[in-house]
Design a protein around this motif. Structure first.
Motif, PDB file in Angstrom:
ATOM      1  N   PRO A   1     -18.537  35.061  49.546  1.00 23.32           N
ATOM      2  CA  PRO A   1     -17.793  36.515  49.279  1.00 23.32           C
ATOM      3  C   PRO A   1     -17.910  36.620  51.052  1.00 23.32           C
ATOM      4  O   PRO A   1     -16.961  36.888  51.764  1.00 23.32           O
ATOM      5  CB  PRO A   1     -18.764  37.247  48.278  1.00 23.32           C
ATOM      6  N   ALA A   2     -18.587  36.636  51.162  1.00 27.04           N
ATOM      7  CA  ALA A   2     -19.256  37.334  52.523  1.00 27.04           C
ATOM      8  C   ALA A   2     -18.153  36.465  54.102  1.00 27.04           C
ATOM      9  O   ALA A   2     -17.352  36.984  54.678  1.00 27.04           O
ATOM     10  CB  ALA A   2     -20.425  37.708  53.278  1.00 27.04           C
ATOM     11  N   LEU A   3     -19.045  34.762  54.017  1.00 26.35           N
ATOM     12  CA  LEU A   3     -17.798  34.506  54.663  1.00 26.35           C
ATOM     13  C   LEU A   3     -16.411  34.661  54.981  1.00 26.35           C
ATOM     14  O   LEU A   3     -15.709  34.120  55.857  1.00 26.35           O
ATOM     15  CB  LEU A   3     -18.642  32.568  54.462  1.00 26.35           C
ATOM     16  N   THR A   4     -16.123  34.067  53.194  1.00 29.93           N
ATOM     17  CA  THR A   4     -14.644  33.807  53.218  1.00 29.93           C
ATOM     18  C   THR A   4     -13.519  35.663  53.749  1.00 29.93           C
ATOM     19  O   THR A   4     -12.835  35.055  54.332  1.00 29.93           O
ATOM     20  CB  THR A   4     -14.774  34.048  51.224  1.00 29.93           C
ATOM     21  N   SER A   5     -15.056  36.455  53.385  1.00 31.23           N
ATOM     22  CA  SER A   5     -14.012  37.444  53.763  1.00 31.23           C
ATOM     23  C   SER A   5     -14.203  37.901  55.379  1.00 31.23           C
ATOM     24  O   SER A   5     -13.152  38.394  55.483  1.00 31.23           O
ATOM     25  CB  SER A   5     -14.447  38.765  53.147  1.00 31.23           C
ATOM     26  N   GLN A   6     -15.040  37.375  55.777  1.00 35.45           N
ATOM     27  CA  GLN A   6     -15.303  37.186  57.102  1.00 35.45           C
ATOM     28  C   GLN A   6     -13.817  36.640  57.970  1.00 35.45           C
ATOM     29  O   GLN A   6     -13.116  36.630  59.213  1.00 35.45           O
ATOM     30  CB  GLN A   6     -16.287  36.824  57.780  1.00 35.45           C
ATOM     31  N   PHE A   7     -13.815  35.018  57.691  1.00 37.12           N
ATOM     32  CA  PHE A   7     -13.270  34.144  58.575  1.00 37.12           C
ATOM     33  C   PHE A   7     -11.875  33.358  58.004  1.00 37.12           C
ATOM     34  O   PHE A   7     -11.446  33.056  58.068  1.00 37.12           O
ATOM     35  CB  PHE A   7     -13.848  33.175  58.787  1.00 37.12           C
ATOM     36  N   PHE A   8     -11.934  33.716  56.390  1.00 36.69           N
ATOM     37  CA  PHE A   8     -10.196  32.864  55.747  1.00 36.69           C
ATOM     38  C   PHE A   8      -9.679  33.140  56.385  1.00 36.69           C
ATOM     39  O   PHE A   8      -9.014  34.448  56.832  1.00 36.69           O
ATOM     40  CB  PHE A   8     -10.534  33.506  54.422  1.00 36.69           C
ATOM     41  N   SER A   9      -8.014  32.013  56.501  1.00 32.81           N
ATOM     42  CA  SER A   9      -6.966  32.823  56.943  1.00 32.81           C
ATOM     43  C   SER A   9      -6.038  31.943  56.311  1.00 32.81           C
ATOM     44  O   SER A   9      -6.307  30.416  56.470  1.00 32.81           O
ATOM     45  CB  SER A   9      -6.646  33.115  58.668  1.00 32.81           C
ATOM     46  N   ARG A  10      -5.378  32.256  56.059  1.00 33.62           N
ATOM     47  CA  ARG A  10      -3.826  31.492  55.140  1.00 33.62           C
ATOM     48  C   ARG A  10      -2.954  31.393  56.200  1.00 33.62           C
ATOM     49  O   ARG A  10      -2.771  31.805  56.847  1.00 33.62           O
ATOM     50  CB  ARG A  10      -3.734  31.666  53.677  1.00 33.62           C
ATOM     51  N   GLY A  11      -2.992  30.035  56.118  1.00 34.56           N
ATOM     52  CA  GLY A  11      -1.802  29.222  57.614  1.00 34.56           C
ATOM     53  C   GLY A  11      -0.894  29.390  56.747  1.00 34.56           C
ATOM     54  O   GLY A  11      -0.211  30.146  55.916  1.00 34.56           O
ATOM     55  N   ASN A  12       0.215  29.220  57.877  1.00 34.74           N
ATOM     56  CA  ASN A  12       1.778  30.028  57.549  1.00 34.74           C
ATOM     57  C   ASN A  12       2.716  28.168  57.105  1.00 34.74           C
ATOM     58  O   ASN A  12       4.069  28.823  56.490  1.00 34.74           O
ATOM     59  CB  ASN A  12       2.246  30.349  58.646  1.00 34.74           C
ATOM     60  N   LYS A  13       1.852  27.151  56.207  1.00 29.29           N
ATOM     61  CA  LYS A  13       2.219  25.925  55.737  1.00 29.29           C
ATOM     62  C   LYS A  13       2.367  25.706  54.531  1.00 29.29           C
ATOM     63  O   LYS A  13       2.215  26.997  53.930  1.00 29.29           O
ATOM     64  CB  LYS A  13       1.645  24.673  56.065  1.00 29.29           C
ATOM     65  N   TYR A  14       3.654  25.915  54.398  1.00 31.14           N
ATOM     66  CA  TYR A  14       4.459  25.685  52.491  1.00 31.14           C
ATOM     67  C   TYR A  14       4.052  27.502  51.848  1.00 31.14           C
ATOM     68  O   TYR A  14       3.570  27.078  51.021  1.00 31.14           O
ATOM     69  CB  TYR A  14       3.738  25.362  51.871  1.00 31.14           C
ATOM     70  N   PRO A  15       4.568  27.660  52.515  1.00 37.24           N
ATOM     71  CA  PRO A  15       4.763  29.295  52.497  1.00 37.24           C
ATOM     72  C   PRO A  15       4.633  29.977  50.916  1.00 37.24           C
ATOM     73  O   PRO A  15       4.786  31.128  50.617  1.00 37.24           O
ATOM     74  CB  PRO A  15       6.355  30.500  52.768  1.00 37.24           C
ATOM     75  N   ASN A  16       5.691  29.032  49.859  1.00 33.96           N
ATOM     76  CA  ASN A  16       6.191  29.109  48.553  1.00 33.96           C
ATOM     77  C   ASN A  16       5.578  28.382  47.843  1.00 33.96           C
ATOM     78  O   ASN A  16       5.321  28.443  46.911  1.00 33.96           O
ATOM     79  CB  ASN A  16       7.795  28.486  48.607  1.00 33.96           C
ATOM     80  N   GLN A  17       4.181  27.920  48.190  1.00 30.25           N
ATOM     81  CA  GLN A  17       3.142  26.783  47.639  1.00 30.25           C
ATOM     82  C   GLN A  17       2.648  28.284  46.486  1.00 30.25           C
ATOM     83  O   GLN A  17       2.413  28.990  47.365  1.00 30.25           O
ATOM     84  CB  GLN A  17       2.184  26.114  48.676  1.00 30.25           C
ATOM     85  N   PRO A  18       2.594  28.302  46.132  1.00 27.59           N
ATOM     86  CA  PRO A  18       1.375  29.348  44.970  1.00 27.59           C
ATOM     87  C   PRO A  18       0.508  28.621  44.962  1.00 27.59           C
ATOM     88  O   PRO A  18      -0.110  27.999  44.581  1.00 27.59           O
ATOM     89  CB  PRO A  18       2.414  29.060  43.153  1.00 27.59           C
ATOM     90  N   TRP A  19      -0.675  29.829  45.313  1.00 26.63           N
ATOM     91  CA  TRP A  19      -2.063  29.648  45.908  1.00 26.63           C
ATOM     92  C   TRP A  19      -3.090  31.513  45.450  1.00 26.63           C
ATOM     93  O   TRP A  19      -2.149  32.005  45.197  1.00 26.63           O
ATOM     94  CB  TRP A  19      -2.235  29.244  47.102  1.00 26.63           C
ATOM     95  N   GLY A  20      -4.201  31.089  45.352  1.00 28.26           N
ATOM     96  CA  GLY A  20      -5.160  32.036  45.413  1.00 28.26           C
ATOM     97  C   GLY A  20      -6.568  31.774  45.612  1.00 28.26           C
ATOM     98  O   GLY A  20      -6.247  30.570  46.556  1.00 28.26           O
ATOM     99  N   LEU A  21      -7.034  32.768  45.552  1.00 33.33           N
ATOM    100  CA  LEU A  21      -8.667  32.437  46.558  1.00 33.33           C
ATOM    101  C   LEU A  21     -10.434  32.597  45.429  1.00 33.33           C
ATOM    102  O   LEU A  21      -9.603  33.049  44.780  1.00 33.33           O
ATOM    103  CB  LEU A  21      -8.796  33.142  47.754  1.00 33.33           C
TER     104      LEU A  21
END
Length: 573
Positions: free
Chosen positions: A223-243
């Motif tokens: 949880p900590a490192l994901t909160s600190q560093f995760f960034s969703r890129g801008n490719k495939y903006p219509n791809q349904p996704w979760g974390l």
């Protein structure tokens, strides 16, 4: 089966900038696909179960402690009430030549597909991933790691996976990678790039993959490192996704470290809730999946474990997190016997996930306590008179409807009383049918308590004495060392205190500031047990040898109380 010509069209030279002119690996699917949002798909995963230590093992898919996977396993999981199966898969070891194009062995792909189909055919949602590859060849923390090469191999593997599974239904989700190592901003940037490469690869593969729900992650799935560093890129903006993140906290309790067999205080609950609330605050509108969690029966006390399961599941629901419990084959389901190691914990999990209120066995929650009580058991010491005995329950508004013994016979209300506050008293007249003061130690019966709603609870009636060991003095070994033991009650070692002859602790001197039941205690990785042995694992033996001094090991058993119900042995270097 899709042929293994996975580089047709896109290939590793594909830049990922656009998909308009790429030739899909799968030209056309003949199956149907019902699109689903990531939110709906993630919500449908709960409660989920992990097929752990099977396809994820290495060097082969059957390398660790479990029998080969059979469809009967999924029948057991379905019957227990789970709705999804996460299928961890390690691909390393199934790539014939470790260089481009990294072709996955078709036999391995066939086996993974067979298992995926067995899961989907039973109506489950399924998740497949790239699992221990994150450490075997995609370790972003390795000195001099070739990120370009890692990315190319990662893309090739996911292109092949995407091609093989691209025509599966929308109940199959793809998860990019499991617990990728790293702790720095640079490593996080490389992981974020790998998540983009993953999306490139499955979209190149074609089929229904552009509409398929995917699960992305941050460093270590923490949880900590994901909160600190995760960034969703801008490719495939219509791809349904979760974390996705994983949760094994607090470490001492979950992994049986330092004698930490107590859980359930207000501060314990507040710590878990804070972790969940902070993660949700950081990702307010993103579907969240806790892909792994557990509190193993092998190392946690039953009543504390049941409380943890109930609170974890309810708090996950509060923050709209779906979840899948990790089962390594020794924790939850005995896949050979088709039985659950702790049916009560499973019942609590399933009921809590459905929003049904559970009653719970009460237990000690104060980590500074000198003894630990637990209403998962009723303990009676050998040599003491048979008297009325009581245990306490947290009723949570429910009422007790029946108590049955292991033969299925219902106890009469003359054999017990239950107070409005949840104190159950078993009468001496009833208990004397199970044991006398001079009876041989052991489990005398297991009662099943049924309430007006929620999980049934078990109450083991245990007569206990002090166990005996083969000898009181041993010489340490650098390999696992088995010491014969005759249990006298529960066949489990609760904790081990390791103290040098000068009175100092063998390891972890800081535990002097911990509670009386935690001071000087070993880690679970230092010791273990089986049905007839106390085991000093290689790590523990090597610590004693390195210390160069004799060590007193105080083996503690349930019920725990400082200095009581223990066996002492001396181990020399």
């Amino acid at each position: 089966m899709t042929p293994n010509h996975f580089l047709t069209g896109g290939g590793l030279g594909y830049t990922g900038i656009t998909t308009c002119c790429q030739t899909a690996v799968i030209p056309e699917c003949t199956t149907t696909f019902t699109p689903i949002t990531a939110s709906a798909a993630f919500a449908a995963l709960t409660p989920g179960w992990n097929l752990g230590n099977s396809l994820d093992t290495f060097p082969d898919g059957d390398s660790w402690n479990n029998p080969p996977v059979t469809s009967a396993t999924f029948d057991d999981v379905l019957a227990r009430g789970f709705r999804s199966v996460r299928i961890p898969v390690t691909w390393s070891g199934h790539i014939s030549v470790d260089s481009s194009p990294w072709a996955i062995n078709s036999t391995w792909l066939d086996r993974v597909e067979t298992i995926v189909d067995e899961v989907l055919d039973r109506g489950f949602y399924a998740i497949i991933n790239v699992h221990h590859d994150s450490r075997l060849w995609a370790d972003l923390t390795t000195t001099g790691a070739n990120y370009t090469l890692i990315g190319e191999k990662f893309k090739s593997i996911w292109t092949q996976i995407g091609a093989r599974f691209g025509c599966k239904s929308s109940k199959l989700l793809f998860e990019s990678i499991n617990e990728p190592a790293g702790s720095t901003e640079t490593e996080a940037a490389e992981l974020n790039a790998l998540n983009d490469i993953f999306l490139d690869a499955i979209n190149i593969a074609g089929g229904f993959n552009s509409q398929r729900v995917v699960s992305l992650c941050g460093l270590g799935n923490t949880p900590a490192l994901t909160s600190q560093f995760f960034s969703r890129g801008n490719k495939y903006p219509n791809q349904p996704w979760g974390l996705q993140f994983h949760y094994y906290s607090p470490y001492p309790f979950i992994f049986g470290a330092w004698g930490s067999t107590i859980w359930g205080s207000d501060s314990d609950k507040a710590a878990l809730e804070l972790d969940f609330s902070m993660f949700r605050d950081n990702f307010t509108d993103i579907p969240i999946f806790i892909g792994e969690w557990d509190a193993t029966p092998a190392g946690t006390e039953a009543a504390a474990r049941w409380k943890y399961f109930d609170f974890f599941v309810r708090t996950a629901a509060k923050y709209d997190f779906s979840h899948s419990i990790f089962d390594n084959g020794a924790d939850l389901l005995n896949r050979s016997a088709h039985t659950w190691y702790d049916p009560t914990a499973m019942d609590i999990l399933i009921n809590a996930a459905a929003g049904t209120v559970n009653s719970l066995a009460d237990s000690t929650t104060d980590p500074s306590a000198t003894s630990q009580s637990s209403s998962a058991y009723l303990f009676h010491a050998v040599g003491t008179a048979v008297v009325d005995q009581s245990v306490s329950y947290i009723l949570n508004g429910n009422s007790l409807t029946s108590i049955k013994n292991s033969a299925g016979i219902t106890l009469t209300t003359t054999q017990y009383t239950l107070s409005s506050s949840g104190t159950l008293t078993l009468k001496a007249a009833f208990l004397s049918t199970l044991y006398s003061a001079s009876s041989v130690a052991g489990i005398k019966d297991t009662l099943t308590l049924t309430f007006s709603q929620g999980a049934q609870l078990t109450l083991q009636i245990v007569q206990y004495g002090v166990p005996t060991v083969g000898a009181t003095s041993y010489t340490a070994q650098s390999t696992d060392q088995k010491i014969p033991i005759s249990y006298a009650g529960l066949s489990q070692v609760a904790a081990v205190r390791a103290v040098l002859t000068d009175g100092t602790y063998l390891t972890d001197s800081w535990t002097v500031y911990s509670g009386p039941l935690q001071q000087g205690r070993w880690l679970q990785g230092d010791f273990g047990w089986d049905s007839s042995n106390f085991i000093i694992y290689a790590a523990g033996g090597q610590q004693i040898i390195a210390a160069g001094k004799s060590v007193n090991l105080m083996l503690e058993f349930y019920p725990r109380s400082v200095g009581a119900n223990v066996v002492n042995i001396t181990v020399h270097p």
